[in-house]
Design a protein around this motif. Sequence first.
Motif, PDB file in Angstrom:
ATOM      1  N   GLY A 167       0.996  -1.108  -0.088  1.00  0.00           N
ATOM      2  CA  GLY A 167      -0.029   0.013   0.058  1.00  0.00           C
ATOM      3  C   GLY A 167       0.817   1.277  -0.070  1.00  0.00           C
ATOM      4  N   LYS A 168       0.392   2.160  -0.701  1.00  0.00           N
ATOM      5  CA  LYS A 168       1.218   3.577  -0.974  1.00  0.00           C
ATOM      6  C   LYS A 168       0.245   4.819  -0.443  1.00  0.00           C
ATOM      7  CE  LYS A 168       4.781   1.693  -2.732  1.00  0.00           C
ATOM      8  NZ  LYS A 168       5.427   0.668  -1.994  1.00  0.00           N
ATOM      9  N   LEU A 169       0.714   5.646   0.684  1.00  0.00           N
ATOM     10  CA  LEU A 169      -0.027   6.591   0.951  1.00  0.00           C
ATOM     11  C   LEU A 169       0.314   7.675  -0.126  1.00  0.00           C
ATOM     12  CD1 LEU A 169      -1.843   7.736   3.017  1.00  0.00           C
ATOM     13  CD2 LEU A 169       0.156   8.463   4.037  1.00  0.00           C
ATOM     14  N   THR A 170      -1.035   8.140  -0.597  1.00  0.00           N
ATOM     15  CA  THR A 170      -0.986   9.268  -1.574  1.00  0.00           C
ATOM     16  C   THR A 170      -1.719  10.390  -1.291  1.00  0.00           C
ATOM     17  OG1 THR A 170      -2.839   8.465  -3.165  1.00  0.00           O
ATOM     18  CG2 THR A 170      -0.601   7.502  -3.609  1.00  0.00           C
ATOM     19  N   MET A 171      -2.490  10.356  -0.133  1.00  0.00           N
ATOM     20  CA  MET A 171      -3.411  11.392   0.204  1.00  0.00           C
ATOM     21  C   MET A 171      -2.929  11.798   1.780  1.00  0.00           C
ATOM     22  SD  MET A 171      -7.168  10.287  -1.431  1.00  0.00           S
ATOM     23  CE  MET A 171      -7.882  11.620  -0.936  1.00  0.00           C
ATOM     24  N   SER A 172      -3.084  13.029   2.047  1.00  0.00           N
ATOM     25  CA  SER A 172      -2.726  13.238   3.218  1.00  0.00           C
ATOM     26  C   SER A 172      -4.093  12.950   4.303  1.00  0.00           C
ATOM     27  CB  SER A 172      -2.558  14.801   3.567  1.00  0.00           C
ATOM     28  OG  SER A 172      -3.519  15.724   3.376  1.00  0.00           O
ATOM     29  N   THR A 173      -4.072  13.223   5.605  1.00  0.00           N
ATOM     30  CA  THR A 173      -5.249  12.845   6.594  1.00  0.00           C
ATOM     31  C   THR A 173      -6.263  14.246   6.019  1.00  0.00           C
ATOM     32  OG1 THR A 173      -4.118  11.956   8.040  1.00  0.00           O
ATOM     33  CG2 THR A 173      -6.130  12.711   8.782  1.00  0.00           C
ATOM     34  N   ASP A 174      -5.911  15.105   5.761  1.00  0.00           N
ATOM     35  CA  ASP A 174      -6.620  16.443   5.421  1.00  0.00           C
ATOM     36  C   ASP A 174      -7.134  16.202   4.324  1.00  0.00           C
ATOM     37  OD1 ASP A 174      -6.070  17.813   7.789  1.00  0.00           O
ATOM     38  OD2 ASP A 174      -4.255  18.830   6.989  1.00  0.00           O
ATOM     39  N   ASP A 175      -6.536  15.622   3.237  1.00  0.00           N
ATOM     40  CA  ASP A 175      -7.344  15.278   1.942  1.00  0.00           C
ATOM     41  C   ASP A 175      -8.389  14.197   1.969  1.00  0.00           C
ATOM     42  OD1 ASP A 175      -5.885  17.317   0.509  1.00  0.00           O
ATOM     43  OD2 ASP A 175      -4.084  15.544   0.211  1.00  0.00           O
ATOM     44  N   ILE A 176      -8.164  13.087   2.870  1.00  0.00           N
ATOM     45  CA  ILE A 176      -9.210  12.194   3.112  1.00  0.00           C
ATOM     46  C   ILE A 176     -10.423  12.694   3.827  1.00  0.00           C
ATOM     47  CG2 ILE A 176      -9.642  10.115   4.139  1.00  0.00           C
ATOM     48  CD1 ILE A 176      -6.570   9.186   3.799  1.00  0.00           C
ATOM     49  N   MET A 177     -10.048  13.612   4.800  1.00  0.00           N
ATOM     50  CA  MET A 177     -11.173  14.171   5.576  1.00  0.00           C
ATOM     51  C   MET A 177     -12.133  15.208   4.750  1.00  0.00           C
ATOM     52  SD  MET A 177     -11.219  12.854   8.570  1.00  0.00           S
ATOM     53  CE  MET A 177     -12.449  13.946   9.411  1.00  0.00           C
ATOM     54  N   ALA A 178     -11.293  15.861   3.812  1.00  0.00           N
ATOM     55  CA  ALA A 178     -12.057  16.835   2.824  1.00  0.00           C
ATOM     56  C   ALA A 178     -12.910  15.984   1.837  1.00  0.00           C
ATOM     57  CB  ALA A 178     -11.039  17.537   2.000  1.00  0.00           C
ATOM     58  N   LEU A 179     -12.478  14.987   1.480  1.00  0.00           N
ATOM     59  CA  LEU A 179     -13.572  13.985   0.515  1.00  0.00           C
ATOM     60  C   LEU A 179     -14.461  13.435   1.307  1.00  0.00           C
ATOM     61  CD1 LEU A 179     -10.900  11.793  -1.451  1.00  0.00           C
ATOM     62  CD2 LEU A 179     -12.448  13.601  -2.153  1.00  0.00           C
ATOM     63  N   THR A 180     -14.245  13.112   2.588  1.00  0.00           N
ATOM     64  CA  THR A 180     -15.499  12.444   3.334  1.00  0.00           C
ATOM     65  C   THR A 180     -16.555  13.509   3.914  1.00  0.00           C
ATOM     66  OG1 THR A 180     -14.328  12.711   5.427  1.00  0.00           O
ATOM     67  CG2 THR A 180     -14.186  10.415   4.431  1.00  0.00           C
ATOM     68  N   ARG A 181     -16.025  14.856   3.867  1.00  0.00           N
ATOM     69  CA  ARG A 181     -16.897  15.953   3.967  1.00  0.00           C
ATOM     70  C   ARG A 181     -17.663  16.274   2.833  1.00  0.00           C
ATOM     71  NH1 ARG A 181     -12.631  18.114   7.861  1.00  0.00           N
ATOM     72  NH2 ARG A 181     -13.148  17.075   9.864  1.00  0.00           N
TER      73      ARG A 181
END
Length: 81
Positions: A60-74
């Motif tokens: 697995g490779k991390l391509t998104m920051s936590t902030d990016d993931i949270m923005a998508l979920t919102r």
Amino acid sequence: MRVTSKGQVTIPQNVRENMGILPSETEIEFMQDESGRWYIVKAKTAKKRDSRFRTAHQTGKLTMSTDDIMALTRGESWRSS
């Protein structure tokens, strides 16, 4: 020892422990000697494989920051960093 309708038997616990037979990890073979007697032996395995779940983190490779993931979920737009 009784054989089920599917041809299954239960290997007694003390035999499994003595032979090192582990559920879902050990292959066994049925061998016949020259006198016609049958034996159960542990199959030779080339290499013990790790569970695919234990090795998944390596691919697995991390391509998104936590902030990016949270923005998508919102429902916000993805702001690439």
